[in-house]
Structures are given as C-alpha cells and as structure tokens.
Design a protein around this motif. Structure first.
Motif, short mmCIF file in Angstrom:
data_model
loop_
_atom_site.label_atom_id
_atom_site.label_comp_id
_atom_site.label_asym_id
_atom_site.label_seq_id
_atom_site.Cartn_x
_atom_site.Cartn_y
_atom_site.Cartn_z
N ARG A 186 0.82 -1.21 0.00
CA ARG A 186 0.00 0.00 0.00
C ARG A 186 0.85 1.26 0.00
N ASP A 246 -7.58 4.18 -0.06
CA ASP A 246 -7.57 4.10 1.40
C ASP A 246 -8.83 4.70 2.02
N ASN A 305 -11.87 4.46 0.77
CA ASN A 305 -13.05 3.85 0.15
C ASN A 305 -13.39 2.54 0.86
N ALA A 306 -14.59 2.44 1.37
CA ALA A 306 -14.98 1.28 2.18
C ALA A 306 -14.90 -0.02 1.39
N GLU A 338 -11.30 -1.01 0.82
CA GLU A 338 -10.72 -1.53 2.07
C GLU A 338 -11.18 -2.96 2.33
N ALA A 339 -12.43 -3.24 2.01
CA ALA A 339 -12.94 -4.60 2.22
C ALA A 339 -12.22 -5.60 1.32
N ALA A 348 -8.73 -6.16 2.66
CA ALA A 348 -8.77 -7.04 3.84
C ALA A 348 -8.94 -8.50 3.41
N ASP A 388 -5.66 -9.78 2.30
CA ASP A 388 -4.84 -10.11 3.47
C ASP A 388 -5.17 -11.52 3.96
N ARG A 389 -6.47 -11.78 4.09
CA ARG A 389 -6.88 -13.08 4.63
C ARG A 389 -6.55 -14.19 3.64
N ALA A 431 -21.17 -4.18 4.13
CA ALA A 431 -20.51 -4.33 5.42
C ALA A 431 -20.90 -5.65 6.08
N GLU A 447 -19.09 -8.43 4.37
CA GLU A 447 -17.69 -8.48 4.80
C GLU A 447 -17.57 -9.06 6.20
N LEU A 448 -18.55 -8.72 7.03
CA LEU A 448 -18.57 -9.28 8.39
C LEU A 448 -18.64 -10.81 8.33
#
Lengths: 193, 111
Positions: free
Chosen positions: A24, A32, A34-35, A38-39, A42, A45-46, A103, A106-107
């Motif tokens: 990044r 950075d 923007n929701a 970002e999702a 993430a 990453d996972r 959201a 993503e949760l």
C-alpha cells in the motif's frame, strides 16, 4: 466508470492487488478512503494467510490455481459492494441508522475467514434484509485446509458468523447454510485440491 | 453554520466517539467530485455531506467501526454526538456503518 471499478474509486481488482502486493505504498487516498476497496484489501490479506497455510501443508508447494483465485476475488469484489442499507432501530424519527449490505457481507467473510484454515468463497443473504421482521437465511461456500474434521470446521464457521451477525446487525438470522466447495489436502494425503 | 462548516463539525464529532475508526465519504464518488469542483477549493472536503430532505436540513455520515462493541450502539452514539455538534434539533441525521473492521486490518489512516 467500468464494471471493474470498485466502490467508485476508479480502481479495479488488478490495481488493488498490485497496491496490496507493494504494501500500500505510495498511499492512494482514493483507495484508502473507500470502504469497498478496504474490504477487498482485507480479503486479500486473509487470502494471503490461507495461502501460507496451504503451502505449509503441501510439501511440493504447488502454487494456488490462478483461476480459482480469480473466481474467488471476483466474488469478493461483487459481493462487497455497498448494496442496500439495512436499518437499525432508532427511537428518534429524525435519526436514521443503518449498516450497508456490503458491510454485512464483509462481516460474514471476516468471521468465516477467522476460523483457522478457512476461506469464504461466496456468500448470499436470502430474504428482505431491509425488513426488520423478515427471517434471513445466510448461505456460503468455503474452502478449507483439511486438518480438522469438516463438521468441526463448519460448526466453528457457523458459530463465528452467528456471533458476528448478532453483535453488529439487526438481522433475524434463521439459518446459516455452509457448503464446503474446496478441500486442500496435505501432500501425503493426495496433494492439493 | 453553513453546509461546509456543518459537515466539518459532523466529521469532528463522529471521530470523538469510541469505536469509530475512520470516516468514508458519505456521497458517491461522482457526487463528491462535483461538490469539490463547486466548492471552489483544493482543500479536501469533509467526509460528511449536507443537503436538504423534505424541506429539512440533512447531514449524512459514513463510518467504519472497530467491532469491539455493537455497531448499532456506536452508530447511535455518533448520531447523538452529531446532534450536539449541530446545536439544532431540526437537522435530520443519517449514520451509515460501511465497515466493521476485522482483526487483520491495517491500522486506520486518513484520520
């Protein structure tokens, strides 16, 4: 704005993957801030965490199938769009509180991916999420690194998702249905999926 | 308080609420870009947006929460804090939770 544009940021999955891979840096404010971007970051990453787990299990260290990865990330980018707003109860008529459908998805993903050796591939919410009285069925497909009996894995995923949804959403979750779409086996047991 | 001042006050109030990690633009990107042009300044606009809704003033804010306590509680706290900051009972407030951060997220930026 093309179909690949994520969250109106002007950036697509390929650009986000490259941005993720270079740590990044240099920072891009449009991503950075923007929701949806970002999702997706993430999720990358996972995904990276699970890749390590698979490679650690497989002595031959086969690279992960690129098509599988592409399909999975296409699901992620499609599902994490903000979508509908799911209202929280509010005692003040001049105050509207809501959580976005993106959201919530993503949760679900984060809770599922948080179980050791699991990566959530696809999710679906069945039912009218904007109706507080409606029963909602959650459906998901997962990939697993096979080192724990599958019933134990799916039980853990179901529990994690249920806990997260209860804590953070107003949804009436009637069921959480999980399909194991991919199993990554240790090399000694037959190699990667 | 003009619209820009109200939006800035809303941002500041929301960031004071425990559990709010960061703010996102409340408007879609094209709308925000248009607002930036009409504002006539190169300074970044506040994340919150202010407009009219059914003849009443309306402020909208989009937040990311840390997941340590229920997102609905945090959203309600944000609304209450914003209500105090606006100094008016007539402003309609919309709080949208756009993300609940997971434990693998990088530290927040842009605050």
């Amino acid at each position: 704005m093309g179909d690949d544009d994520i969250g109106g940021s002007g950036y697509g999955l390929e650009e986000l993957s490259a941005y993720h891979d270079r740590g990044r840096e240099p920072a891009i404010a449009a991503i950075d801030g923007n929701a949806e971007c970002e999702a997706v970051l993430a999720s990358l990453d996972r995904f990276g965490r699970l890749s390590v787990a698979i490679v650690e299990q497989d002595a031959a260290a086969h690279p992960l199938d690129e098509h599988w990865f592409s399909g999975l990330m296409a699901n992620v980018t499609r599902e994490l769009r903000a979508g509908r707003e799911i209202p929280y109860p509010s005692s003040d008529p001049d105050v509207d509180l809501a959580i976005t459908e993106g959201a919530v998805r993503e949760l679900i993903r984060a809770a599922g991916d948080g179980v050791d050796g699991v990566l959530v591939g696809r999710t679906a919410l069945h039912g009218d999420v904007t109706d507080r009285e409606a029963d909602i069925a959650v459906e998901l497909g997962i990939s697993v690194v096979f080192r724990t009996p599958l019933p134990d894995i799916t039980r853990a995923v179901r529990g994690a998702i249920h806990t997260a949804l209860l804590a953070h959403t107003p949804l009436r979750v009637a069921s959480i249905d999980i399909t194991v779409d991919d199993i990554h086996l240790p090399a000694a047991a037959g190699g990667a999926s | 308080m003009n619209d820009l001042e109200l939006a800035a006050a809303t941002d500041a109030a929301a960031l004071q609420v425990p559990g709010v990690r960061r703010l996102f633009a409340a408007d879609p990107a094209p709308v925000r870009a248009a607002r930036q042009v009409t504002a006539g300044t190169s300074t970044a606009l506040p994340f919150s947006s202010v407009g009219d809704e059914d003849g009443a003033r309306r402020v909208a804010i989009s937040i990311e929460v840390d997941g340590a306590r229920p997102a609905a509680e945090i959203a309600a706290d944000v609304a209450a804090r914003v209500r105090d900051a606006t100094g008016s009972a007539d402003v309609r407030i919309r709080v949208r939770v756009s993300r609940v951060a997971g434990d693998v997220d990088p530290p927040p930026t842009g605050r």
